[in-house]
Scaffold this active site. Structure first.
Site, PDB file in Angstrom:
ATOM      1  N   ASN A   1       3.085  -7.668 -32.383  1.00  0.00           N
ATOM      2  CA  ASN A   1       2.370  -6.682 -33.188  1.00  0.00           C
ATOM      3  C   ASN A   1       3.063  -6.571 -34.547  1.00  0.00           C
ATOM      4  O   ASN A   1       3.987  -7.333 -34.859  1.00  0.00           O
ATOM      5  CB  ASN A   1       2.294  -5.337 -32.468  1.00  0.00           C
TER       6      ASN A   1
ATOM      7  N   ASP B   1      -1.123  -5.612 -23.587  1.00  0.00           N
ATOM      8  CA  ASP B   1      -1.114  -6.392 -22.351  1.00  0.00           C
ATOM      9  C   ASP B   1      -2.482  -7.021 -22.096  1.00  0.00           C
ATOM     10  O   ASP B   1      -2.579  -8.196 -21.712  1.00  0.00           O
ATOM     11  CB  ASP B   1      -0.723  -5.495 -21.172  1.00  0.00           C
TER      12      ASP B   1
END
Length: 358
Positions: free
Chosen positions: A153, A242
């Site tokens: 990220n 996830d």
């Protein structure tokens, strides 16, 4: 490969309640015809967003023991490895040794299979906060060269490159830096909002939209950088990374096989718009956005019903900021995976990648 299913080893966290870690990835992957073997790196009662939890973290030796048990029964014929949250630097390094061992065994196999794809999500933190010990960072850095695809990220990208993403150009410079530093062939920055963009939404404090960006390589060795601009869905989510990484594992494997059959086996050049990582990011973004919209709609309905119950029935609702309210909101804000089955099975890509040139 039982009954024609693909096989994946999912190395990630486990919670009894909620949808993060392997609880966010197993069901969607099964819907997409994967035989999922799960190696739990933690076993918690619930995810840490609830502020209180019980359970245990797996040690490096426990991870090795589980793997050795699989190997001793010749159960390690995987097509893809997916790794998410791993607690502790030694456990991170042990996962790297497991993947190296799997690839070594595969190379020694008489069946001539392709190298196992490793989709590595370097889970270290988010929103300017590191939630692993600092020695985990160099442990991950030692593994990134072994990965097929990585999905950091914004915070993790900044941590790995040492550069803040203050402009859109910084995002693409970071992609180049990640490759030059770690030589990972396929990189996706799962979400980024340049800190100098000045875009702020009224309630979340985040931008009105965000960027998913990727870098892959053409057959001639040149880099292809691309991105999608997507709207923020104004709600609090857990397990998004996830889910994102698991869908990358599915789509990248399948698009790579498709491109080999359609182009490579015929000595044809793959056009940029059909490169496996480009198509992967388009498909995955569509799926995740659909799940988040379904979840946000359910949360909005829960809030509306809770407020109505207060007004019409006098049912007390915990005050914002209290532990009781946090738990209630977390429980009703879990990803609506079961309710989103159509999103996994029927991908309708409504946002096409744009290509970047400096």
């Amino acid at each position: 490969m039982p009954d024609g299913l693909y096989r994946i080893l999912d190395i990630s966290s486990h919670v009894v309640h909620g949808y993060v870690g392997n609880r966010a990835s197993t069901f969607p992957l099964q819907l997409l015809e994967w035989d999922v073997d799960v190696l739990n790196t933690v076993a918690f009662s619930n995810h840490t967003g609830y502020m209180q939890w019980k359970g245990e973290r797996a040690t490096a030796s426990q991870i090795r023991d589980i793997y050795e048990g699989l190997k001793s029964n010749t159960l390690t014929d995987y097509d893809v490895i997916l790794s998410g949250y791993i607690p502790g630097a030694e456990a991170v390094r042990e996962v790297g040794r497991v993947v190296e061992d799997l690839r070594r065994d595969q190379n020694d196999s008489p069946y001539g299979r392709d190298e196992i794809i490793w989709v590595l999500d370097p889970v270290m933190g988010d929103e300017d906060k590191l939630y692993v010990s600092p020695d985990v960072v160099p442990a991950y850095e030692s593994l990134l060269p072994l990965a097929t695809v990585i999905t950091p990220n914004q915070f993790e990208t900044e941590l790995l490159t040492g550069t803040k993403l203050t402009s859109e150009a910084d995002i693409f410079t970071a992609l180049t830096t990640l490759h030059n530093k770690f030589h990972t062939p396929n990189i996706i920055i799962s979400s980024a909002v340049p800190t100098g963009s000045g875009q702020q939404s009224s309630s979340s404090g985040k931008g009105n939209d965000f960027i998913c960006a990727g870098q892959t390589f053409r057959s001639d060795g040149s880099a292809c950088q691309f991105f999608l601009r997507l709207p923020f869905i104004d709600a609090y989510f857990t397990g998004t990374g996830d889910l994102f990484a698991s869908m990358v594992a599915d789509k990248f494997f399948k698009h790579t096989r498709r491109c080999h059959e359609t182009y490579v086996s015929k000595n044809l050049t793959i056009p940029d718009h059909d490169l496996p990582l480009v198509r992967t990011l388009e498909d995955v973004s569509a799926i995740v956005q659909a799940v988040l919209r379904k979840t946000a709609d359910a949360v909005a309905l829960y809030d509306k019903q809770a407020e109505l119950a207060v007004k019409t029935l006098g049912v007390a609702r915990p005050e914002k900021g209290t532990k009781e309210r946090r738990i209630a909101d977390m429980k009703h804000g879990e990803l609506r995976l079961i309710q989103s089955q159509d999103a996994f099975k029927n991908t309708h890509t409504n946002v096409k990648a744009q290509f970047y040139s400096a």
